[in-house]
Design an enzyme around this catalytic site. Structure first.
Site, PDB file in Angstrom:
ATOM      1  N   TYR A 109      40.927  49.490  56.185  1.00 55.60           N
ATOM      2  CA  TYR A 109      41.385  50.493  55.235  1.00 55.60           C
ATOM      3  C   TYR A 109      40.304  50.870  54.228  1.00 55.60           C
ATOM      4  O   TYR A 109      40.322  51.966  53.670  1.00 55.60           O
ATOM      5  CB  TYR A 109      42.629  50.003  54.482  1.00 55.60           C
ATOM      6  N   ASP A 145      49.326  40.211  68.488  1.00 57.18           N
ATOM      7  CA  ASP A 145      50.319  40.752  69.405  1.00 57.18           C
ATOM      8  C   ASP A 145      51.403  39.713  69.712  1.00 57.18           C
ATOM      9  O   ASP A 145      52.599  40.037  69.771  1.00 57.18           O
ATOM     10  CB  ASP A 145      49.672  41.258  70.693  1.00 57.18           C
TER      11      ASP A 145
END
Length: 371
Positions: A142, A221
């Site tokens: 970010y 994941d």
């Protein structure tokens, strides 16, 4: 105790839910003999409309001069739907995190028995859920260098982490784990990403300083899957910025409503407290938003001030409203109460020392009487 609290109402439903938190904090101050001073600043779309800047310098100064920050929400469709916009509300929040060095976001994930029917999970999977996510907040993709080619056919976002950035949030997470069930899970993607391999190396080094904490490692994941399959296995979850953004929103649905969950962003000096939900502009001004995420964020602020009994009083009042069906429209679309009514109920419960749901008198709220 006397404290200065910076208040940023923000956009959409931010002002409405934050006003309920202030109502509750005032009830706490009255009952326990504290004094809270509120100093207001602007940020986000509200600030852009008024100044052209998503985070004016005056707001930063107000925050730096406060003991803590109570924040509402940020965002507006006119920016969300315009990919060419150069100035965006979210830039204000990112800048504030950077300016105040709010490097750790803390999101507790809990469920309420009265709301188990709202969760997408079966009741048996909701038993024992009580974990907290520590998300690094000022590094990673970010904040990395962003590039778009002149022909606009190639884009890149750099993900960069340094050892000190990882260490400071990791120590907080380990210390938190020591006060809980002494288990920490690092969520990364170390089989693919070099930044994740650095995270894993640093955590393995730091773990030696916290011998009483069990550490395990999980690819992001798999972690996303395990949060659904067996969420009760987690205690303290530590992860980087983007992964934390995603899995904390995923975990938030376990409670049954995004409007229920609070968060804290902490740094070296001050701390910011906000509900995890967005600005929900469709509900703005309708008095239907769920204020509990904001109110529980205020409880986290009280914890930050060292006021454990006061924080417990807020949480007990919130549990009381939920168990007695005094809920907002997102929880019960048919039998629900207004944002302001729920704030009134919780403040009233705190001030009257309610116990076990017994009311000492009727409370007239929004032209209806609750017995």
């Amino acid at each position: 105790m006397e404290k200065k609290i910076a208040v940023i109402l923000g956009d959409g439903i931010g002002p409405e839910v934050t006003q309920q938190s202030i109502k509750v904090l005032n009830a706490i101050a009255h009952r326990f003999g504290h004094v809270f001073h509120y100093n207001y600043g602007i940020m986000g779309a509200d600030a852009i409309d008024k100044t052209g800047n998503p985070l004016p310098d005056e707001t930063i100064a107000t925050c730096l001069d406060s003991d803590a920050i109570l924040f509402g929400a940020i965002g507006h469709p006119k920016y969300d739907n315009d990919p060419t916009a150069k100035v965006r509300p979210e830039q204000g929040l990112l800048k504030l995190r950077k300016e105040l060095q709010l490097f750790a976001n803390i999101r507790p994930i809990t469920t309420y028995h009265a709301l188990h029917h709202l969760s997408p999970l079966k009741a048996k999977q909701l038993k024992g859920i009580d974990f907290v996510i520590f998300r690094e907040l000022t590094g990673g993709i970010y904040f990395g260098k962003k590039e778009l080619s002149e022909d606009q056919t190639r884009a890149s976002d750099d993900c960069v982490y340094t050892k000190p950035e990882i260490e400071r949030v990791a120590h907080l997470a380990f210390q938190y784990a020591q006060k809980r069930k002494k288990k920490l899970t690092l969520v990364d993607k170390a089989n693919v990403l070099e930044t994740s391999r650095l995270w894993r190396k640093v955590i393995q080094e730091i773990a030696a300083q916290y011998a009483d904490v069990t550490v395990d490692y999980m690819f992001v994941d798999n972690a996303a899957m395990q949060i659904i399959l067996n969420p009760a296995q987690f205690d303290v979850v530590l992860t980087e910025n983007m992964f934390g953004d995603i899995i904390s929103d995923e975990a938030s649905v376990l409670s049954g409503s995004l409007g229920l969950l609070p968060s804290a962003s902490v740094g070296n000096k001050t701390a910011l407290f906000e509900p995890i939900h967005g600005s929900y502009p469709q509900a703005a001004g309708k008095d239907i938003a769920n204020p509990l995420g904001s109110i529980l964020s205020a409880a986290m602020m009280l914890d930050h001030f060292g006021l454990a009994n006061e924080a417990h009083a807020v949480r007990e009042a919130v549990s009381w409203t939920l168990s007695h069906g005094f809920v907002s429209k997102d929880v019960d679309p048919i039998n629900n109460y207004a944002t302001t009514a729920i704030g009134d109920l919780i403040a009233d419960h705190i001030e009257r020392h309610r116990d076990g749901g017994r009311r000492s008198s009727n409370a007239s709220l929004n032209q209806s009487t609750i017995i």
